[in-house]
Design a protein around this motif. Sequence first.
Motif, PDB file in Angstrom:
ATOM      1  N   TYR A  91       0.831  -1.202   0.000  1.00 26.50           N
ATOM      2  CA  TYR A  91       0.000   0.000   0.000  1.00 26.50           C
ATOM      3  C   TYR A  91       0.868   1.255   0.000  1.00 26.50           C
ATOM      4  O   TYR A  91       2.058   1.207   0.314  1.00 26.50           O
ATOM      5  CB  TYR A  91      -0.911   0.024   1.238  1.00 26.50           C
ATOM      6  N   LYS A  92       0.262   2.373  -0.337  1.00 29.64           N
ATOM      7  CA  LYS A  92       0.930   3.670  -0.291  1.00 29.64           C
ATOM      8  C   LYS A  92       0.740   4.278   1.095  1.00 29.64           C
ATOM      9  O   LYS A  92      -0.392   4.484   1.550  1.00 29.64           O
ATOM     10  CB  LYS A  92       0.339   4.603  -1.357  1.00 29.64           C
ATOM     11  N   ILE A  93       1.841   4.565   1.763  1.00 29.82           N
ATOM     12  CA  ILE A  93       1.822   5.212   3.071  1.00 29.82           C
ATOM     13  C   ILE A  93       2.492   6.577   2.925  1.00 29.82           C
ATOM     14  O   ILE A  93       3.630   6.673   2.466  1.00 29.82           O
ATOM     15  CB  ILE A  93       2.562   4.376   4.134  1.00 29.82           C
ATOM     16  N   ASP A  94       1.801   7.628   3.314  1.00 29.96           N
ATOM     17  CA  ASP A  94       2.328   8.976   3.126  1.00 29.96           C
ATOM     18  C   ASP A  94       3.342   9.361   4.192  1.00 29.96           C
ATOM     19  O   ASP A  94       4.336  10.032   3.901  1.00 29.96           O
ATOM     20  CB  ASP A  94       1.174   9.983   3.118  1.00 29.96           C
ATOM     21  N   VAL A  95       3.080   8.953   5.428  1.00 24.73           N
ATOM     22  CA  VAL A  95       3.987   9.271   6.538  1.00 24.73           C
ATOM     23  C   VAL A  95       4.118   8.049   7.431  1.00 24.73           C
ATOM     24  O   VAL A  95       3.117   7.444   7.822  1.00 24.73           O
ATOM     25  CB  VAL A  95       3.477  10.456   7.391  1.00 24.73           C
ATOM     26  N   ILE A  96       5.363   7.688   7.755  1.00 29.74           N
ATOM     27  CA  ILE A  96       5.620   6.704   8.797  1.00 29.74           C
ATOM     28  C   ILE A  96       6.172   7.473   9.982  1.00 29.74           C
ATOM     29  O   ILE A  96       7.226   8.108   9.880  1.00 29.74           O
ATOM     30  CB  ILE A  96       6.639   5.641   8.363  1.00 29.74           C
ATOM     31  N   LYS A  97       5.464   7.437  11.099  1.00 33.25           N
ATOM     32  CA  LYS A  97       5.903   8.159  12.290  1.00 33.25           C
ATOM     33  C   LYS A  97       6.274   7.155  13.377  1.00 33.25           C
ATOM     34  O   LYS A  97       5.474   6.304  13.748  1.00 33.25           O
ATOM     35  CB  LYS A  97       4.801   9.076  12.817  1.00 33.25           C
ATOM     36  N   GLY A  98       7.493   7.242  13.856  1.00 35.82           N
ATOM     37  CA  GLY A  98       7.913   6.308  14.881  1.00 35.82           C
ATOM     38  C   GLY A  98       9.169   6.777  15.585  1.00 35.82           C
ATOM     39  O   GLY A  98       9.764   7.789  15.209  1.00 35.82           O
ATOM     40  N   ASN A  99       9.577   6.039  16.616  1.00 40.01           N
ATOM     41  CA  ASN A  99      10.840   6.375  17.253  1.00 40.01           C
ATOM     42  C   ASN A  99      11.985   5.757  16.456  1.00 40.01           C
ATOM     43  O   ASN A  99      11.772   5.033  15.474  1.00 40.01           O
ATOM     44  CB  ASN A  99      10.855   5.940  18.720  1.00 40.01           C
ATOM     45  N   ALA A 100      13.212   6.052  16.865  1.00 35.09           N
ATOM     46  CA  ALA A 100      14.378   5.641  16.087  1.00 35.09           C
ATOM     47  C   ALA A 100      14.459   4.125  15.911  1.00 35.09           C
ATOM     48  O   ALA A 100      14.788   3.633  14.829  1.00 35.09           O
ATOM     49  CB  ALA A 100      15.646   6.168  16.754  1.00 35.09           C
ATOM     50  N   SER A 101      14.149   3.375  16.959  1.00 32.16           N
ATOM     51  CA  SER A 101      14.221   1.916  16.865  1.00 32.16           C
ATOM     52  C   SER A 101      13.199   1.366  15.876  1.00 32.16           C
ATOM     53  O   SER A 101      13.490   0.438  15.113  1.00 32.16           O
ATOM     54  CB  SER A 101      13.994   1.293  18.247  1.00 32.16           C
ATOM     55  N   GLU A 102      12.002   1.933  15.901  1.00 34.93           N
ATOM     56  CA  GLU A 102      10.948   1.472  14.996  1.00 34.93           C
ATOM     57  C   GLU A 102      11.303   1.764  13.542  1.00 34.93           C
ATOM     58  O   GLU A 102      11.100   0.919  12.657  1.00 34.93           O
ATOM     59  CB  GLU A 102       9.625   2.138  15.384  1.00 34.93           C
ATOM     60  N   ILE A 103      11.834   2.949  13.278  1.00 35.33           N
ATOM     61  CA  ILE A 103      12.222   3.295  11.909  1.00 35.33           C
ATOM     62  C   ILE A 103      13.396   2.435  11.451  1.00 35.33           C
ATOM     63  O   ILE A 103      13.437   1.958  10.312  1.00 35.33           O
ATOM     64  CB  ILE A 103      12.570   4.794  11.820  1.00 35.33           C
TER      65      ILE A 103
END
Length: 274
Positions: free
Chosen positions: A117-129
């Motif tokens: 799918y198309k995701i416009d923003v992934i927001k997370g902490n450093a470990s998650e990213i």
Amino acid sequence: MNNYIDTFDFGKIYKNSMKPLVHYITNYVTSNDVANMTLAFGGSPIMAEAIEEIEEITSMSNCLVINIGTVTSIKVQSIKKAIQVANDNNIPVILDPVGVAATSYRKEIVFHILDNYKIDVIKGNASEIKALLGLKTNSKGVDSEEIDVEDIGVIGQKVAKTYNTIAAITGKIDTVCSDRYVAKINGGSKMLTSITGTGCMISPLIAVSLAKSCDAFLSSIYGISAMDQAADIVENNLKDQESAGTFKVKLFDSIYNMKNKNLIDGKKVIVNEI
């Protein structure tokens, strides 16, 4: 490179009287806080998970926010359908991959979403990213690990390029990455880590901004800046014996009072072209 910010009309966000409807499929730990933060920042929240109404609810919304904090197999089906409806109707999608590094099940869910799918923003902490690149992390549960600021920018930009998205990364210095730009946002109170859900509460700030402006990179900067500035104001005005509980209540007040203001300070936001 802050001319990039200077050329954007942030009035699209703070002068826009639109009250966007934001659809959340989120976790039950912070759902009430997320709803109230949406209202405080000038949006309207709706939280629907029943697959029978997902298409109708999502299609009428201005933004979709997915948070996997308390994910279940039934919720996953609703998540997939909601994102598909959003993609089909050009509705922006924000993904908060809470604790993605914690279990293989969460990784499976998140990678399926990003691959299909198309995701416009992934927001997370450093470990998650970091986990989104298949890299090993040292985080425990939903907590983040300490990662060098420059490394965060490199990791975030790789995620942005890999998934054609914006990576909004929270930490000591918040970072927002596109495939071309890296923004560093200075500010934010250490007290944000003393209460549950402040990371989740950034998503509605980005969502309301994104629904109004249609610019995922700058809306992420704007939403994170709102949280950082609101937290700074609250901490600096706490009285003796006031701590985490008071901080949380006043955080909503602070966000409410700044929702119609230009929150981008060129001295606190530095954008570099990579």
